[in-house]
Design an enzyme around this catalytic site. Structure first.
Site, PDB file in Angstrom:
ATOM      1  N   ILE A  44      30.304  61.225  56.632  1.00 46.63           N
ATOM      2  CA  ILE A  44      31.396  61.388  55.680  1.00 46.63           C
ATOM      3  C   ILE A  44      31.984  62.790  55.805  1.00 46.63           C
ATOM      4  O   ILE A  44      31.245  63.777  55.901  1.00 46.63           O
ATOM      5  CB  ILE A  44      30.922  61.120  54.235  1.00 46.63           C
ATOM      6  CG1 ILE A  44      32.093  61.242  53.241  1.00 46.63           C
ATOM      7  CG2 ILE A  44      29.781  62.035  53.822  1.00 46.63           C
ATOM      8  CD1 ILE A  44      31.763  60.741  51.842  1.00 46.63           C
ATOM      9  N   SER A  45      33.303  62.885  55.849  1.00 50.16           N
ATOM     10  CA  SER A  45      34.030  64.151  55.860  1.00 50.16           C
ATOM     11  C   SER A  45      33.560  65.014  57.030  1.00 50.16           C
ATOM     12  O   SER A  45      33.671  64.613  58.183  1.00 50.16           O
ATOM     13  CB  SER A  45      33.850  64.841  54.494  1.00 50.16           C
ATOM     14  OG  SER A  45      34.793  65.859  54.309  1.00 50.16           O
ATOM     15  N   TRP A  46      33.011  66.209  56.770  1.00 53.94           N
ATOM     16  CA  TRP A  46      32.473  67.045  57.851  1.00 53.94           C
ATOM     17  C   TRP A  46      31.465  66.249  58.683  1.00 53.94           C
ATOM     18  O   TRP A  46      31.453  66.345  59.912  1.00 53.94           O
ATOM     19  CB  TRP A  46      31.797  68.271  57.231  1.00 53.94           C
ATOM     20  CG  TRP A  46      31.282  69.299  58.193  1.00 53.94           C
ATOM     21  CD1 TRP A  46      31.929  70.425  58.622  1.00 53.94           C
ATOM     22  CD2 TRP A  46      29.997  69.306  58.829  1.00 53.94           C
ATOM     23  NE1 TRP A  46      31.127  71.122  59.501  1.00 53.94           N
ATOM     24  CE2 TRP A  46      29.930  70.461  59.640  1.00 53.94           C
ATOM     25  CE3 TRP A  46      28.899  68.446  58.808  1.00 53.94           C
ATOM     26  CZ2 TRP A  46      28.812  70.775  60.409  1.00 53.94           C
ATOM     27  CZ3 TRP A  46      27.784  68.753  59.575  1.00 53.94           C
ATOM     28  CH2 TRP A  46      27.749  69.912  60.352  1.00 53.94           C
ATOM     29  N   THR A  89      37.266  61.064  57.007  1.00 41.79           N
ATOM     30  CA  THR A  89      37.098  62.101  58.019  1.00 41.79           C
ATOM     31  C   THR A  89      38.281  62.153  58.969  1.00 41.79           C
ATOM     32  O   THR A  89      39.270  61.436  58.790  1.00 41.79           O
ATOM     33  CB  THR A  89      35.766  61.892  58.774  1.00 41.79           C
ATOM     34  OG1 THR A  89      35.454  63.055  59.531  1.00 41.79           O
ATOM     35  CG2 THR A  89      35.833  60.673  59.685  1.00 41.79           C
TER      36      THR A  89
END
Length: 278
Positions: free
Chosen positions: A101-103, A127
């Site tokens: 998730i995301s980073w 992301t």
């Protein structure tokens, strides 16, 4: 996290806090290797790990995050993807489904590109392709870069809607999520930011031959939806699913819908064995 086994392990020359769920349970599904968002500790994703109660789940705090000691030297996506393979080796895991998730979605992409033989399927959540991403709201990004959001509860409450959209409304999910967050160390947070500096997956994604699900929220103020569309245009055969009204934390606000999408991707009906092995 009563259902998880958590321990400090030295792997690949780094000491990491690692959590495992159900690795000793017999399952027809491969375990999930999960990469978390920037500054976020294991506990933040524990509800997701518990939701996939029919398979193993493993993740670790990045150096200087959660319960992992500060990093002595900086790291990057390549070294940390390799370190993740050492984590899998430590617990006897070969092929996994990779999720981030995301980073952590950037880490998941890099892991799948660098270690295709250990990746079965891929799930990318809120992301982007890294350096080539379309940035989010400047107001949100300014607060996103401030580690005070993990340290100061008042700051987090005041800026929660700006950071994560209105997807969680004013319900209990907001307080529940914040209660699971612990502050990263300044060095851990800085090194995690630096790890993605100048990184992009875009040139390699057209050669990624793993079944990929891209989950995005259409009200994400940090990683706008256009980034998911860009990923989908680059990854052959990938599927983009959009959570309507979902902010950056749609995994919480749209939990049932998100889990249903992930399960449908990880466990497609009547998938031939030879297709899985491709």
């Amino acid at each position: 996290m009563k259902s998880a086994e958590v321990s400090l392990e030295t792997v690949g020359g780094r000491t990491l806090r690692i959590a495992r769920w159900r690795l000793d349970m017999e399952s027809e599904h491969p375990p999930i290797l999960f990469f978390n968002g920037i500054g976020a500790n294991i506990e933040a994703v524990a509800p997701l790990a518990n939701a996939f109660d029919d398979r193993g789940f493993i993740m670790f705090d990045m150096p200087g995050i959660g319960g992992s000691p500060d990093p002595l030297v900086p790291y990057n996506t390549m070294t940390m993807a390799w370190t993740a393979t050492q984590v899998l080796d430590r617990f006897g895991l070969d092929v996994v489904d990779v999720m981030g998730i995301s980073w952590g979605g950037g880490m998941a992409q890099h892991f799948a590109i660098q270690h295709p033989g250990r990746t079965r399927r891929l799930v990318l959540i809120a992301t982007s392709a890294g350096m080539l991403m379309m940035p989010g709201s400047p107001k949100a990004l300014t607060k996103m870069a401030n580690p005070r959001r993990y340290i100061d509860p008042d700051f987090m409450l005041k800026n929660f809607e700006t950071l994560y959209g209105e997807g969680l409304g004013k319900g209990p999910g907001k307080q529940g999520h914040m209660s699971r967050l612990t502050p990263p160390s300044p060095r851990g947070y800085l090194y995690q930011l630096l790890a993605m500096l100048g990184w992009t997956s875009a040139p390699a994604l057209p050669f990624l031959r793993k079944p990929t699900l891209i989950l995005m929220g259409d009200d994400d103020q940090i990683v706008p939806l256009i980034n998911g569309k860009f990923l989908a245009s680059l990854i052959p055969g990938s599927r983009l699913a959009v959570m309507e009204g979902g902010g950056h934390l749609f995994l919480l606000s749209h939990k049932d819908q998100s889990i249903a999408e992930i399960r449908a991707h990880l466990d497609p009906p009547d998938l031939p064995e030879q297709q899985e092995a491709a």
